[in-house]
Design a protein around this motif. Structure first.
Motif, PDB file in Angstrom:
ATOM      1  N   ASN B 229       0.691  -1.084  -0.061  1.00 54.03           N
ATOM      2  CA  ASN B 229       0.057   0.018  -0.062  1.00 54.03           C
ATOM      3  C   ASN B 229       0.738   1.200  -0.058  1.00 54.03           C
ATOM      4  O   ASN B 229       0.598   2.271  -0.533  1.00 54.03           O
ATOM      5  CB  ASN B 229      -0.901  -0.069   1.115  1.00 54.03           C
ATOM      6  CG  ASN B 229      -2.100   0.603   0.930  1.00 54.03           C
ATOM      7  OD1 ASN B 229      -2.089   1.743   0.704  1.00 54.03           O
ATOM      8  ND2 ASN B 229      -3.182  -0.152   1.537  1.00 54.03           N
ATOM      9  N   VAL B 230       1.912   1.205   0.821  1.00 48.21           N
ATOM     10  CA  VAL B 230       2.693   2.518   0.902  1.00 48.21           C
ATOM     11  C   VAL B 230       3.615   2.662  -0.440  1.00 48.21           C
ATOM     12  O   VAL B 230       3.593   3.755  -0.973  1.00 48.21           O
ATOM     13  CB  VAL B 230       3.556   2.514   2.263  1.00 48.21           C
ATOM     14  CG1 VAL B 230       4.651   3.748   2.398  1.00 48.21           C
ATOM     15  CG2 VAL B 230       2.844   2.233   3.591  1.00 48.21           C
ATOM     16  N   ARG B 231       4.041   1.516  -0.859  1.00 47.86           N
ATOM     17  CA  ARG B 231       4.651   1.512  -1.955  1.00 47.86           C
ATOM     18  C   ARG B 231       3.841   2.043  -3.175  1.00 47.86           C
ATOM     19  O   ARG B 231       4.368   3.112  -4.256  1.00 47.86           O
ATOM     20  CB  ARG B 231       5.130   0.365  -2.600  1.00 47.86           C
ATOM     21  CG  ARG B 231       6.114   0.276  -3.807  1.00 47.86           C
ATOM     22  CD  ARG B 231       5.837  -1.047  -4.724  1.00 47.86           C
ATOM     23  NE  ARG B 231       4.607  -1.245  -5.261  1.00 47.86           N
ATOM     24  CZ  ARG B 231       4.122  -0.477  -6.214  1.00 47.86           C
ATOM     25  NH1 ARG B 231       5.223   0.046  -7.077  1.00 47.86           N
ATOM     26  NH2 ARG B 231       2.806  -0.832  -7.056  1.00 47.86           N
ATOM     27  N   GLY B 232       2.775   1.811  -3.419  1.00 50.60           N
ATOM     28  CA  GLY B 232       1.820   2.233  -4.343  1.00 50.60           C
ATOM     29  C   GLY B 232       1.738   3.883  -4.284  1.00 50.60           C
ATOM     30  O   GLY B 232       1.561   4.689  -5.292  1.00 50.60           O
ATOM     31  N   SER B 233       1.197   4.446  -2.839  1.00 50.32           N
ATOM     32  CA  SER B 233       1.184   5.800  -2.838  1.00 50.32           C
ATOM     33  C   SER B 233       2.507   6.373  -3.095  1.00 50.32           C
ATOM     34  O   SER B 233       2.621   7.448  -3.827  1.00 50.32           O
ATOM     35  CB  SER B 233       1.033   6.143  -1.253  1.00 50.32           C
ATOM     36  OG  SER B 233       0.006   5.548  -0.747  1.00 50.32           O
ATOM     37  N   LEU B 234       3.892   5.889  -2.734  1.00 45.05           N
ATOM     38  CA  LEU B 234       5.143   6.615  -3.142  1.00 45.05           C
ATOM     39  C   LEU B 234       5.409   6.741  -4.844  1.00 45.05           C
ATOM     40  O   LEU B 234       5.601   7.410  -5.427  1.00 45.05           O
ATOM     41  CB  LEU B 234       6.096   5.728  -2.613  1.00 45.05           C
ATOM     42  CG  LEU B 234       6.588   6.130  -1.100  1.00 45.05           C
ATOM     43  CD1 LEU B 234       7.662   5.080  -0.528  1.00 45.05           C
ATOM     44  CD2 LEU B 234       6.987   7.451  -0.981  1.00 45.05           C
ATOM     45  N   GLU B 235       5.037   5.377  -5.060  1.00 45.31           N
ATOM     46  CA  GLU B 235       5.094   5.116  -6.844  1.00 45.31           C
ATOM     47  C   GLU B 235       4.124   6.279  -7.549  1.00 45.31           C
ATOM     48  O   GLU B 235       4.573   7.071  -8.287  1.00 45.31           O
ATOM     49  CB  GLU B 235       4.460   3.939  -7.407  1.00 45.31           C
ATOM     50  CG  GLU B 235       4.726   3.620  -8.708  1.00 45.31           C
ATOM     51  CD  GLU B 235       4.286   2.400  -9.255  1.00 45.31           C
ATOM     52  OE1 GLU B 235       3.043   2.028  -8.757  1.00 45.31           O
ATOM     53  OE2 GLU B 235       4.786   2.004 -10.263  1.00 45.31           O
ATOM     54  N   ALA B 236       3.126   6.401  -7.049  1.00 48.45           N
ATOM     55  CA  ALA B 236       2.117   7.418  -7.716  1.00 48.45           C
ATOM     56  C   ALA B 236       2.685   8.910  -7.294  1.00 48.45           C
ATOM     57  O   ALA B 236       2.675   9.794  -8.312  1.00 48.45           O
ATOM     58  CB  ALA B 236       0.653   7.672  -6.976  1.00 48.45           C
ATOM     59  N   LEU B 237       3.055   9.240  -6.116  1.00 43.99           N
ATOM     60  CA  LEU B 237       3.787  10.708  -6.052  1.00 43.99           C
ATOM     61  C   LEU B 237       5.169  10.902  -6.945  1.00 43.99           C
ATOM     62  O   LEU B 237       5.325  11.827  -7.551  1.00 43.99           O
ATOM     63  CB  LEU B 237       4.366  10.765  -4.479  1.00 43.99           C
ATOM     64  CG  LEU B 237       4.744  11.905  -4.080  1.00 43.99           C
ATOM     65  CD1 LEU B 237       3.998  13.191  -3.998  1.00 43.99           C
ATOM     66  CD2 LEU B 237       5.843  11.808  -2.680  1.00 43.99           C
ATOM     67  N   LEU B 238       5.977   9.769  -7.149  1.00 42.66           N
ATOM     68  CA  LEU B 238       7.106   9.948  -7.734  1.00 42.66           C
ATOM     69  C   LEU B 238       6.807  10.029  -9.027  1.00 42.66           C
ATOM     70  O   LEU B 238       7.838  10.517 -10.088  1.00 42.66           O
ATOM     71  CB  LEU B 238       8.162   8.601  -7.292  1.00 42.66           C
ATOM     72  CG  LEU B 238       8.578   8.806  -5.914  1.00 42.66           C
ATOM     73  CD1 LEU B 238       9.498   7.469  -5.420  1.00 42.66           C
ATOM     74  CD2 LEU B 238       9.566   9.944  -5.645  1.00 42.66           C
ATOM     75  N   GLU B 239       5.868   9.379  -9.684  1.00 45.08           N
ATOM     76  CA  GLU B 239       5.488   9.336 -11.109  1.00 45.08           C
ATOM     77  C   GLU B 239       4.967  10.374 -11.562  1.00 45.08           C
ATOM     78  O   GLU B 239       5.224  10.923 -12.680  1.00 45.08           O
ATOM     79  CB  GLU B 239       4.660   8.131 -11.307  1.00 45.08           C
ATOM     80  CG  GLU B 239       5.088   6.869 -11.312  1.00 45.08           C
ATOM     81  CD  GLU B 239       5.894   6.380 -12.560  1.00 45.08           C
ATOM     82  OE1 GLU B 239       5.221   6.343 -13.499  1.00 45.08           O
ATOM     83  OE2 GLU B 239       7.079   5.871 -12.413  1.00 45.08           O
ATOM     84  N   GLU B 240       4.287  11.336 -10.634  1.00 46.59           N
ATOM     85  CA  GLU B 240       3.483  12.640 -10.862  1.00 46.59           C
ATOM     86  C   GLU B 240       4.434  13.519 -11.411  1.00 46.59           C
ATOM     87  O   GLU B 240       3.917  14.229 -12.445  1.00 46.59           O
ATOM     88  CB  GLU B 240       3.092  12.938  -9.571  1.00 46.59           C
ATOM     89  CG  GLU B 240       1.320  13.307  -9.553  1.00 46.59           C
ATOM     90  CD  GLU B 240       1.155  13.666  -7.922  1.00 46.59           C
ATOM     91  OE1 GLU B 240       1.870  14.604  -7.378  1.00 46.59           O
ATOM     92  OE2 GLU B 240       0.236  13.079  -7.555  1.00 46.59           O
ATOM     93  N   SER B 241       5.715  13.522 -11.030  1.00 54.77           N
ATOM     94  CA  SER B 241       6.564  14.760 -11.365  1.00 54.77           C
ATOM     95  C   SER B 241       7.440  14.344 -12.475  1.00 54.77           C
ATOM     96  O   SER B 241       7.803  13.404 -12.670  1.00 54.77           O
ATOM     97  CB  SER B 241       7.344  15.079 -10.238  1.00 54.77           C
ATOM     98  OG  SER B 241       7.503  14.224  -9.382  1.00 54.77           O
TER      99      SER B 241
END
Lengths: 82, 241
Positions: B229-241
């Motif tokens: 779950n935390v990996r998914g949130s991080l991935e979304a944040l890091l891919e955003e930019s």
């Protein structure tokens, strides 16, 4: 080329068992073979490790002074009773 | 109790007792079950007790909070636990580490409290609920080739990408840390507790199983869900930019 015996969708569910060294030997071998041939799963595994490390750097140190004072008062009571 | 998140790498003080090795201490996975520490506690050394409270109190509150319905009850449970710890110190035989013993007492106090108050949700039922959610996948199924495909069903359609080399810095960034803290907060209580103990407090899996009274297999399931779950949130944040 991706090995057909383990699907990526299965791989992502086994990551923690792999990291905790609790996969059966045959599954572990399939898992490791899969990493070598699948960039996506390799990246996923790396991200899980990086996530763990990043979580490990978070820390909570928020003991309120009032709470500590209350516990020390408990200790003081206990000491006088003993 | 507001969560304050800091970089432990810079601010963690040396663990109590590590600097000086006394005779009679047992190294339990990096945790010292220290005969001298026990002796100091029994003989009423306030500083030793203070160190114990500073080390464990906030986490005990977190664990208690996973058991009970309100923060006030959780605070009571923690306080009652400290009283029980003090009363039990003389009888404590040091067969487990001090902290394992403290967290076992915490669990028992929370359970007794649960029998008295209907509002309290038993830990076992929380856990059954979380483990029952077997359909929740670690990664969004949309990211895989559907089962109807003849060639590569279940393989990546949208594979994750290697995080760039600057990611280490980004993971330490305040924004990223706040996001991680928030996604941990949103986890179901038992998953959150397991993740906390393993990743932040650095407990061994055996110790977590003992303290929470869960099997090794269930501990891995809960840890896996929390991490994914935390990996998914991080991935979304890091891919955003």
């Amino acid at each position: 080329m991706v090995p057909a015996d383990m699907k990526c969708q299965e791989f992502v569910e086994l990551v923690t068992d792999y990291m905790e060294d609790s996969l059966p030997a045959a599954t572990r071998a399939d898992f490791k073979a899969h990493i070598l041939e699948c960039d996506g799963c390799g990246a996923h595994l790396d991200q899980m490790r990086q996530t763990m490390q990043a979580i490990g750097r978070l820390s909570e140190r928020d003991l309120e002074p009032e709470a500590l004072a209350r516990m020390l008062a408990l200790f003081s009571d206990w000491r006088t009773q003993a | 109790m507001a969560g304050v998140w800091v970089d432990a790498g810079e601010t963690t003080p040396p663990r109590t007792g590590e600097a000086k090795i006394d005779a009679g201490q047992v190294v339990d996975r990096g945790v010292l079950t220290d005969a001298a520490q026990l002796h100091r506690l029994r003989s009423g050394d306030t500083e030793e007790f203070e160190r114990l409270v500073v080390t464990h109190h906030a986490l005990m509150y977190r664990v208690a909070r996973a058991h009970v319905a309100s923060s006030a009850v959780a605070e009571d449970v923690v306080q009652d636990t400290w009283i029980a710890v003090l009363d039990g110190l003389t009888a404590f035989e040091g067969r487990s580490s001090l902290r394992t013993w403290i967290f076992q007492i915490l669990r028992n106090v929370a359970r007794r409290r649960g029998q008295r108050e209907a509002r309290v949700v038993p830990f076992s039922s929380l856990m059954a609920t979380e483990l029952g959610e077997r359909t929740l996948p670690s990664v969004d199924p949309e990211r895989f080739i559907p089962p109807s495909d003849h060639e590569w069903p279940g393989h990546w359609l949208w594979p994750p990408r290697q995080w760039e080399c600057g990611v280490e810095e980004r993971l330490l960034h305040a924004e990223t840390q706040a996001l991680m803290a928030a996604s941990i907060e949103e986890l179901p209580p038992v998953q959150r507790t397991v993740l906390w103990l393993r990743c932040i407090e650095g407990w061994a899996s055996e110790e977590v199983c003992l303290a929470l009274e869960i099997s090794a297999a269930n501990q891995r399931v809960l840890l896996h869900r929390a991490r994914s779950n935390v990996r998914g949130s991080l991935e979304a944040l890091l891919e955003e930019s």
